[in-house]
Motif scaffolding. Structure first.
Motif, PDB file in Angstrom:
ATOM      1  N   GLU A   1     -55.473 -25.589  22.896  1.00  4.18           N
ATOM      2  CA  GLU A   1     -56.071 -24.977  21.703  1.00  4.18           C
ATOM      3  C   GLU A   1     -55.146 -23.835  21.268  1.00  4.18           C
ATOM      4  N   ILE A   2     -54.331 -24.070  20.235  1.00  2.02           N
ATOM      5  CA  ILE A   2     -53.445 -23.010  19.767  1.00  2.02           C
ATOM      6  C   ILE A   2     -54.229 -22.038  18.891  1.00  2.02           C
ATOM      7  N   GLU A   3     -53.899 -20.753  19.011  1.00  4.07           N
ATOM      8  CA  GLU A   3     -54.616 -19.720  18.263  1.00  4.07           C
ATOM      9  C   GLU A   3     -53.669 -18.590  17.877  1.00  4.07           C
ATOM     10  N   VAL A   4     -53.946 -17.957  16.756  1.00  4.84           N
ATOM     11  CA  VAL A   4     -53.284 -16.695  16.427  1.00  4.84           C
ATOM     12  C   VAL A   4     -53.896 -15.616  17.322  1.00  4.84           C
TER      13      VAL A   4
ATOM     14  N   LEU B   1     -48.737 -26.159  16.691  1.00  2.00           N
ATOM     15  CA  LEU B   1     -48.419 -26.529  18.067  1.00  2.00           C
ATOM     16  C   LEU B   1     -47.781 -27.904  18.063  1.00  2.00           C
ATOM     17  N   THR B   2     -46.651 -28.032  18.758  1.00  2.00           N
ATOM     18  CA  THR B   2     -46.039 -29.344  18.937  1.00  2.00           C
ATOM     19  C   THR B   2     -46.142 -29.744  20.401  1.00  2.00           C
ATOM     20  N   ASN B   3     -46.270 -31.043  20.629  1.00  2.00           N
ATOM     21  CA  ASN B   3     -46.279 -31.611  21.974  1.00  2.00           C
ATOM     22  C   ASN B   3     -45.172 -32.655  22.013  1.00  2.00           C
TER      23      ASN B   3
ATOM     24  N   VAL C   1     -49.172 -31.495  16.791  1.00  2.00           N
ATOM     25  CA  VAL C   1     -50.505 -31.942  17.219  1.00  2.00           C
ATOM     26  C   VAL C   1     -51.613 -31.041  16.662  1.00  2.00           C
ATOM     27  N   GLN C   2     -51.300 -29.800  16.383  1.00  2.00           N
ATOM     28  CA  GLN C   2     -52.253 -28.904  15.721  1.00  2.00           C
ATOM     29  C   GLN C   2     -51.514 -28.091  14.671  1.00  2.00           C
TER      30      GLN C   2
ATOM     31  N   THR D   1     -59.276 -21.656  17.212  1.00  2.00           N
ATOM     32  CA  THR D   1     -58.317 -22.762  17.069  1.00  2.00           C
ATOM     33  C   THR D   1     -58.716 -23.704  15.936  1.00  2.00           C
ATOM     34  N   PRO D   2     -57.733 -24.275  15.243  1.00  2.00           N
ATOM     35  CA  PRO D   2     -58.030 -25.298  14.233  1.00  2.00           C
ATOM     36  C   PRO D   2     -58.262 -26.655  14.887  1.00  2.00           C
ATOM     37  N   GLU D   3     -58.494 -27.677  14.074  1.00  2.00           N
ATOM     38  CA  GLU D   3     -58.724 -29.014  14.606  1.00  2.00           C
ATOM     39  C   GLU D   3     -57.453 -29.571  15.239  1.00  2.00           C
ATOM     40  N   GLY D   4     -57.624 -30.652  15.997  1.00  2.00           N
ATOM     41  CA  GLY D   4     -56.476 -31.323  16.616  1.00  2.00           C
ATOM     42  C   GLY D   4     -56.364 -31.111  18.106  1.00  2.00           C
ATOM     43  N   VAL D   5     -57.355 -30.468  18.732  1.00  2.00           N
ATOM     44  CA  VAL D   5     -57.290 -30.255  20.177  1.00  2.00           C
ATOM     45  C   VAL D   5     -57.267 -31.611  20.888  1.00  2.00           C
TER      46      VAL D   5
END
Length: 203
Positions: free
Chosen positions: A54-57, A133-135, A140-141, A175-179
């Motif tokens: 879960e990426i977040e600022v 966020l990249t995987n 991915v997010q 976190t935005p969508e895409g988890v």
């Protein structure tokens, strides 16, 4: 140093997890032992088979504050970054079903990635920041702070009603969508306005 996290702050993420939209910020904590040490990999814990990124600022508090008014909240932090709130989703689901706290699923060792901080003065507006966020080099997010239900200053003000904010405290803003689940050998990279602020290997 404490880590204060905000959940359910993006409508599309609320929808993807089929959660109820809150009427006020959802707040939980992580201990300082949750911070993933620099240059260390993220090791998937033995107690979970479904750990999500879960990426977040995130913001770092620079001044002690309590009962901060929203109009003054910007004075209490000077730096921002992005981070990951790793979540053991399978464990969280079990805890939620029983009406129990989430800490075991959210606050375990290594569950908080903190990227390199940048001065907030580098950015024109904190209410229109793109982050990603990249995987394994694939996005991915992707989110934008304009989509937050509560903006950063509102969150700083809100949490200060309950917790005295101290220098060095970190606030995760949702976190935005895409988890999705992470797997061994994944490489996660976090970006704020195209600036790469962390790189994490999963084991």
């Amino acid at each position: 140093m404490k880590i204060i996290c905000v959940g359910r702050n993006y409508a599309n993420h609320i929808a993807e997890l089929k959660n109820e939209k809150p009427t006020e910020p959802v707040v939980f904590m992580k201990p300082d032992s949750a911070v993933l040490l620099k240059q260390h990999p993220f090791v998937i814990p033995e107690f979970s088979e479904d750990v999500h990124h879960e990426i977040e600022v995130i913001v770092k508090i620079s001044k002690v504050g309590k009962y901060i008014e929203p109009k003054f909240a910007h004075k209490y932090y000077d730096e921002i970054s992005v981070g990951i709130d790793f979540t053991a989703r399978d464990l969280q689901s079990k805890l939620k079903e029983k009406g129990l706290p989430w800490e075991k699923a959210k606050a375990f060792d290594g569950s908080a990635v903190i990227g390199d901080f940048l001065p907030k003065s580098d950015f024109v507006s904190l209410e229109n920041l793109t982050f990603e966020l990249t995987n394994n080099s694939k996005t991915v997010q992707k989110g934008n702070t304009s989509l937050m239900l509560w903006q950063i200053d509102e969150l700083v003000s809100y949490v200060s009603q309950f917790f005295t904010l101290k220098i060095g405290d970190i606030i995760f803003t949702g976190t935005p969508e895409g988890v999705a689940a992470v797997k061994p050998n994944d490489v996660l990279e976090g970006f704020l306005e195209d600036k790469k602020l962390f790189r994490i290997q999963v084991k």
